[in-house]
Design a protein around this motif. Sequence first.
Motif, PDB file in Angstrom:
ATOM      1  N   GLN A   2     -64.613 -58.310  67.983  1.00  0.00           N
ATOM      2  CA  GLN A   2     -65.646 -58.138  66.963  1.00  0.00           C
ATOM      3  C   GLN A   2     -65.949 -56.669  66.734  1.00  0.00           C
ATOM      4  O   GLN A   2     -66.185 -56.241  65.591  1.00  0.00           O
ATOM      5  N   ALA A   3     -65.939 -55.872  67.802  1.00  0.00           N
ATOM      6  CA  ALA A   3     -66.166 -54.429  67.657  1.00  0.00           C
ATOM      7  C   ALA A   3     -65.055 -53.783  66.837  1.00  0.00           C
ATOM      8  O   ALA A   3     -65.314 -52.962  65.948  1.00  0.00           O
ATOM      9  N   ILE A   4     -63.813 -54.145  67.121  1.00  0.00           N
ATOM     10  CA  ILE A   4     -62.675 -53.581  66.379  1.00  0.00           C
ATOM     11  C   ILE A   4     -62.737 -54.000  64.915  1.00  0.00           C
ATOM     12  O   ILE A   4     -62.533 -53.176  64.008  1.00  0.00           O
ATOM     13  N   ALA A   5     -63.025 -55.274  64.669  1.00  0.00           N
ATOM     14  CA  ALA A   5     -63.084 -55.764  63.287  1.00  0.00           C
ATOM     15  C   ALA A   5     -64.234 -55.107  62.513  1.00  0.00           C
ATOM     16  O   ALA A   5     -64.079 -54.750  61.338  1.00  0.00           O
ATOM     17  N   SER A   6     -65.382 -54.916  63.162  1.00  0.00           N
ATOM     18  CA  SER A   6     -66.525 -54.302  62.490  1.00  0.00           C
ATOM     19  C   SER A   6     -66.240 -52.849  62.149  1.00  0.00           C
ATOM     20  O   SER A   6     -66.576 -52.380  61.050  1.00  0.00           O
ATOM     21  N   LEU A   7     -65.627 -52.111  63.077  1.00  0.00           N
ATOM     22  CA  LEU A   7     -65.290 -50.713  62.813  1.00  0.00           C
ATOM     23  C   LEU A   7     -64.267 -50.599  61.691  1.00  0.00           C
ATOM     24  O   LEU A   7     -64.397 -49.749  60.803  1.00  0.00           O
ATOM     25  N   THR A   8     -63.277 -51.450  61.734  1.00  0.00           N
ATOM     26  CA  THR A   8     -62.240 -51.409  60.699  1.00  0.00           C
ATOM     27  C   THR A   8     -62.817 -51.732  59.327  1.00  0.00           C
ATOM     28  O   THR A   8     -62.499 -51.071  58.328  1.00  0.00           O
ATOM     29  N   ARG A   9     -63.697 -52.723  59.279  1.00  0.00           N
ATOM     30  CA  ARG A   9     -64.299 -53.110  57.999  1.00  0.00           C
ATOM     31  C   ARG A   9     -65.312 -52.070  57.519  1.00  0.00           C
ATOM     32  O   ARG A   9     -65.372 -51.754  56.326  1.00  0.00           O
TER      33      ARG A   9
END
Length: 311
Positions: free
Chosen positions: A140-147
Amino acid sequence: MQVSEVDNDVKTSSEAKGLAKNELGEFEFIVAIVIWYEVLYAVNLVSKHLQEKDMLIDVAIEKVKGLISFFQGYRETGFLEALEAAKGIALELDIGTTFRKKRTIKRKRHFDEKADDTNVATLSPEELFRREYFITLVDQAIASLTRRFEQYQEYQKNFGFLFTSDSLQSLDSQSLKSSCDNLEAALKRDGKSDIDADELYTELRFLQDFIPKENMGPLEILKFLKRHDCFPNAAIAYRILLTIPVTVASAERSFSKLKLLKSYLRCTMTQERLNSLAMIALESGLLEKINYEDIIEDFISKNTKRMMLFK
């Protein structure tokens, strides 16, 4: 445990004892705290850098990429490291270092259902915690940063060739012309653009040989262009690049100040006065360095009647 022993309220004492034994006193809770500490520490470190006043977008892109790369590596090795750190804390607090095995709920299977080969009952409590808690959190952290920062990639696509003097000088004629065309299209609105791609290409071609050899950032390049008043399109492109907001921290600070300025006592304030007061409040550090006597003298000198009035 102290609350459960001292508090006279039976309900409060019971809830405190239950939290201490069944929640806060569990090894799972300590592991979760260690994981959250590592995640939030890394995010906070980058966030503080992004909120600096002199932060440039090319540096911000590198920092965000580094943070995403950190989480990708942490996803592979972070759980074992968190376990080791949590075991040390648990031993100091005299808490067990094993995960509590949860009771599996058996569901009656209908005659036409197939057996599920991926039964979670076969997984150990430690592996179950890693899969359902740790992996989910990091993903979730990776997806949030990427988005959240995917717009940085669009900025890099349009302005990347202007980030440094080295990147500008490394382009050949064809690549430079293509980059100028893309930038004109990105800045075009209602059939009009802030720059002309052909003129920008000509200016940058000359600038590639004219600019000093040492590597310079966009701010240094803009200062160099201001000393030579013959690069109008390049100056506009670099001014736009330097005014792209890196984070939303400035906007958040503006709204925080707005609550203090636009009170119920100032409900009839005009927009012009509100803008002026907000500017004074936000740039208070710069305002303290201004000599008011010089401003008053300049204001008086622009009108003859004022000169007579203030004598």
